[in-house]
Scaffold this active site. Structure first.
Site, PDB file in Angstrom:
ATOM      1  N   THR A  36      -4.832 -11.939 -35.126  1.00 48.70           N
ATOM      2  CA  THR A  36      -3.411 -11.702 -34.873  1.00 48.70           C
ATOM      3  C   THR A  36      -2.594 -12.970 -35.091  1.00 48.70           C
ATOM      4  O   THR A  36      -1.391 -12.896 -35.271  1.00 48.70           O
ATOM      5  CB  THR A  36      -3.193 -11.224 -33.419  1.00 48.70           C
ATOM      6  OG1 THR A  36      -3.923 -12.109 -32.569  1.00 48.70           O
ATOM      7  CG2 THR A  36      -3.700  -9.811 -33.214  1.00 48.70           C
ATOM      8  N   SER A 127     -15.025 -22.954 -32.157  1.00 42.12           N
ATOM      9  CA  SER A 127     -13.995 -23.942 -32.524  1.00 42.12           C
ATOM     10  C   SER A 127     -14.394 -25.389 -32.327  1.00 42.12           C
ATOM     11  O   SER A 127     -13.628 -26.200 -31.800  1.00 42.12           O
ATOM     12  CB  SER A 127     -12.697 -23.669 -31.774  1.00 42.12           C
ATOM     13  OG  SER A 127     -12.092 -22.543 -32.304  1.00 42.12           O
ATOM     14  N   SER A 128     -15.574 -25.716 -32.798  1.00 42.13           N
ATOM     15  CA  SER A 128     -15.959 -27.132 -32.783  1.00 42.13           C
ATOM     16  C   SER A 128     -15.023 -27.942 -33.673  1.00 42.13           C
ATOM     17  O   SER A 128     -14.757 -29.108 -33.400  1.00 42.13           O
ATOM     18  CB  SER A 128     -17.410 -27.299 -33.236  1.00 42.13           C
ATOM     19  OG  SER A 128     -17.565 -27.001 -34.608  1.00 42.13           O
ATOM     20  N   ASP A 173      -6.899 -21.800 -32.359  1.00 40.29           N
ATOM     21  CA  ASP A 173      -7.994 -22.662 -31.901  1.00 40.29           C
ATOM     22  C   ASP A 173      -7.473 -24.006 -31.400  1.00 40.29           C
ATOM     23  O   ASP A 173      -7.875 -24.495 -30.347  1.00 40.29           O
ATOM     24  CB  ASP A 173      -8.989 -22.900 -33.039  1.00 40.29           C
ATOM     25  CG  ASP A 173      -9.630 -21.616 -33.521  1.00 40.29           C
ATOM     26  OD1 ASP A 173      -9.428 -20.572 -32.869  1.00 40.29           O
ATOM     27  OD2 ASP A 173     -10.329 -21.662 -34.552  1.00 40.29           O
ATOM     28  N   TYR A 225     -11.844 -13.679 -44.842  1.00 40.51           N
ATOM     29  CA  TYR A 225     -10.686 -14.107 -44.051  1.00 40.51           C
ATOM     30  C   TYR A 225      -9.431 -14.080 -44.935  1.00 40.51           C
ATOM     31  O   TYR A 225      -8.402 -13.508 -44.554  1.00 40.51           O
ATOM     32  CB  TYR A 225     -10.924 -15.508 -43.502  1.00 40.51           C
ATOM     33  CG  TYR A 225      -9.802 -16.012 -42.627  1.00 40.51           C
ATOM     34  CD1 TYR A 225      -9.793 -15.764 -41.261  1.00 40.51           C
ATOM     35  CD2 TYR A 225      -8.738 -16.737 -43.169  1.00 40.51           C
ATOM     36  CE1 TYR A 225      -8.764 -16.216 -40.455  1.00 40.51           C
ATOM     37  CE2 TYR A 225      -7.705 -17.195 -42.375  1.00 40.51           C
ATOM     38  CZ  TYR A 225      -7.721 -16.939 -41.013  1.00 40.51           C
ATOM     39  OH  TYR A 225      -6.694 -17.389 -40.227  1.00 40.51           O
TER      40      TYR A 225
HETATM   41  P1  ADP Z   1     -16.427 -23.765 -35.713  1.00 39.59           P
HETATM   42  O1  ADP Z   1     -15.109 -24.428 -35.606  1.00 39.59           O
HETATM   43  O2  ADP Z   1     -16.369 -22.303 -35.431  1.00 39.59           O
HETATM   44  O3  ADP Z   1     -17.503 -24.423 -34.913  1.00 39.59           O
HETATM   45  P2  ADP Z   1     -16.123 -24.557 -38.440  1.00 39.59           P
HETATM   46  O4  ADP Z   1     -16.878 -24.235 -39.669  1.00 39.59           O
HETATM   47  O5  ADP Z   1     -14.676 -24.280 -38.386  1.00 39.59           O
HETATM   48  O6  ADP Z   1     -16.893 -23.880 -37.241  1.00 39.59           O
HETATM   49  O7  ADP Z   1     -16.275 -26.108 -38.140  1.00 39.59           O
HETATM   50  C1  ADP Z   1     -17.558 -26.712 -38.130  1.00 39.59           C
HETATM   51  C2  ADP Z   1     -17.483 -28.050 -38.822  1.00 39.59           C
HETATM   52  O8  ADP Z   1     -16.778 -29.000 -37.987  1.00 39.59           O
HETATM   53  C3  ADP Z   1     -18.833 -28.673 -39.045  1.00 39.59           C
HETATM   54  O9  ADP Z   1     -19.421 -28.209 -40.234  1.00 39.59           O
HETATM   55  C4  ADP Z   1     -18.503 -30.154 -39.109  1.00 39.59           C
HETATM   56  O10 ADP Z   1     -18.006 -30.494 -40.384  1.00 39.59           O
HETATM   57  C5  ADP Z   1     -17.370 -30.263 -38.111  1.00 39.59           C
HETATM   58  N1  ADP Z   1     -17.879 -30.656 -36.784  1.00 39.59           N
HETATM   59  C6  ADP Z   1     -17.856 -29.935 -35.652  1.00 39.59           C
HETATM   60  N2  ADP Z   1     -18.396 -30.621 -34.621  1.00 39.59           N
HETATM   61  C7  ADP Z   1     -18.788 -31.809 -35.121  1.00 39.59           C
HETATM   62  C8  ADP Z   1     -19.417 -32.975 -34.570  1.00 39.59           C
HETATM   63  N3  ADP Z   1     -19.782 -33.033 -33.303  1.00 39.59           N
HETATM   64  N4  ADP Z   1     -19.634 -34.005 -35.401  1.00 39.59           N
HETATM   65  C9  ADP Z   1     -19.282 -33.955 -36.690  1.00 39.59           C
HETATM   66  N5  ADP Z   1     -18.704 -32.896 -37.259  1.00 39.59           N
HETATM   67  C10 ADP Z   1     -18.455 -31.838 -36.504  1.00 39.59           C
HETATM   68 MG    MG Z   2     -13.395 -23.933 -36.788  1.00 38.13          MG
END
Ligand code: ADP
Ligand code: MG
Length: 391
Positions: A36, A127-128, A173, A225
């Site tokens: 959304t 959302s890493s 996010d 997406y």
């Molecule tokens: P999500 O946000 O759902 O976890 P994404 O594909 O959007 O997945 O983001 C993941 C990417 O973010 C990883 O491939 C890496 O490039 C980066 N990332 C996330 N956490 C870390 C970390 N702790 N150290 C280095 N890169 C990271």
């Molecule tokens: Mg992401």
């Protein structure tokens, strides 16, 4: 990397100087309102206890040095004035993109040494990436006294991800990571970024919200997406509105007939139905939470999943299995969360049912030949903030 003292020691060993501070920004799950946010609609994320942390010290020589304790390889050294969108750099593009977006917006960043470490599972739909962006922006905002608000930091992080890294994500996010507060879900209107902290005290109601990380990520996701996004825009155009947000739920049936009569693609009709009904579900869940009827939100979550599965078609067998197994085992409701095609689902359960439901999901995965999922409770946690003063 467990505590701040360790991160400080690691930073000092790496860069030969102590960090000026440590900042944290969490990952998130979205309770309701999926796909959304690029339709100017509503979302309702909550921050997880899992967070990225950044130890940072300013530099004055225009150098940007980046390191993550979570990826093999050494320090990535870049020059602030040479940052160029879409130029690779792997994981480092996320923090570098933030520096680029800051300078693009007219802020002065004279360089920095940054060490990142994160407990947000990567690529699990939690959302890493936003956590990394927000923590970097928070630290630079503080150190360079840029005066940005939390929502401004979120928008900047989104810009870094869209324009520098090249991922076409919405703003949910980053807003979740920057603006959530402990014990609340964040009702966010993505049209104007107005927000409200909605009390979401699961423990007081004897409930738990489980996150089930399927540990799969189907390749289909990226193109899908963009296709959903284009389909939603086509639907809005055909209806003569700026975005699907402008279509009230009461007008949905008539709008779907209009689209069908105009010969609009069948997929566009489904996408419109999903977006408009999910916006409505956000409002339903908010009304239930405000009324203290948290349990009653369960079936709304499951309806949201069915819509994502059948109308938007962004689920996958593993996510569907979490939802069906959890609900059959007595959960109050469940849905995939995030972009889908793998990643994570959330499950609302009675506290007393937590183990039964988690076990049922794990057994269903084993029986289907899938690897064991990761299961942990989503405790509504604090958004991004400084967590350690100058060392
Ligand atoms: P999500 O946000 O759902 O976890 P994404 O594909 O959007 O997945 O983001 C993941 C990417 O973010 C990883 O491939 C890496 O490039 C980066 N990332 C996330 N956490 C870390 C970390 N702790 N150290 C280095 N890169 C990271
Ligand atoms: Mg992401």
């Amino acid at each position: 990397m467990t505590d701040n003292a360790e991160l400080t020691a690691s930073f000092t060993e790496l860069y030969g100087t102590a960090p000026e501070g440590i900042w944290a920004a969490p990952g998130r799950v979205n309770l309701i309102g999926e796909y959304t946010d690029f339709n100017d609609g509503f979302v309702m994320p909550l921050a997880l206890p899992h967070a990225a942390r950044a130890a940072v010290a300013r530099r004055t020589d225009g150098q940007l040095r980046l390191h993550s304790t979570d990826v093999p390889g050494g320090v990535v050294s870049l020059r602030v004035d040479e940052l160029t969108p879409h130029s690779g750099h792997g994981w480092a593009a996320y923090p570098a993109g933030v520096v680029w977006a800051l300078t693009e917006a007219g802020h002065t960043v004279t360089g920095a040494d940054i060490q990142l470490t994160s407990t947000v599972p990567v690529g699990a739909g939690l959302s890493s990436s936003a956590a990394l962006e927000v923590v970097t922006a928070l630290a630079l905002n503080d150190l360079f006294q840029l005066g940005l608000s939390a929502p401004e930091i979120a928008v900047l992080g989104q810009r870094a991800e869209n324009a520098f890294v090249g991922v076409p994500c919405g703003v949910m996010d980053q807003m979740a990571s920057a603006c959530c507060t402990e014990g609340h879900a964040l009702h966010l209107d993505t049209r104007d970024l107005t927000l409200r902290q909605v009390p979401f005290d699961l423990a007081a109601h004897g409930l738990k919200l489980l996150v089930v990380d399927t540990r799969v990520k189907h390749a289909l996701g990226d193109g899908a997406y963009a296709e959903r996004r284009a389909g939603c825009e086509a639907g809005a155009r055909a209806l003569g509105i700026g975005s699907l947000r402008d279509l009230p739920y009461e007008g949905l049936d008539a709008a779907l007939e209009t689209l069908a009569a105009a010969g609009e693609d069948e997929s566009v009709v489904r996408y419109v139905r999903h977006v408009v009904s999910d916006n409505h579900r956000v409002e339903q869940v908010i009304a239930l939470l405000d009324a203290g009827e948290v349990r009653a939100a369960g079936p709304v979550l499951t309806e949201g999943h069915v819509s994502l599965r059948d109308d938007l078609r962004v689920s996958c067998p593993e996510l569907d299995l979490v939802v069906s197994a959890a609900n059959e085992a007595g959960a109050l409701g469940a849905r995939m969360t995030g972009g889908g095609f793998g990643g994570s689902a959330i499950v609302l359960v009675e506290e007393a049912m937590e183990d039964t439901v988690a076990k049922a999901v794990s057994e269903a995965f084993t029986a289907a030949g899938h690897a064991a999922p990761g299961v942990f409770p989503a405790v509504p946690s604090a958004g991004g903030r400084r967590i350690a003063p100058a060392a």
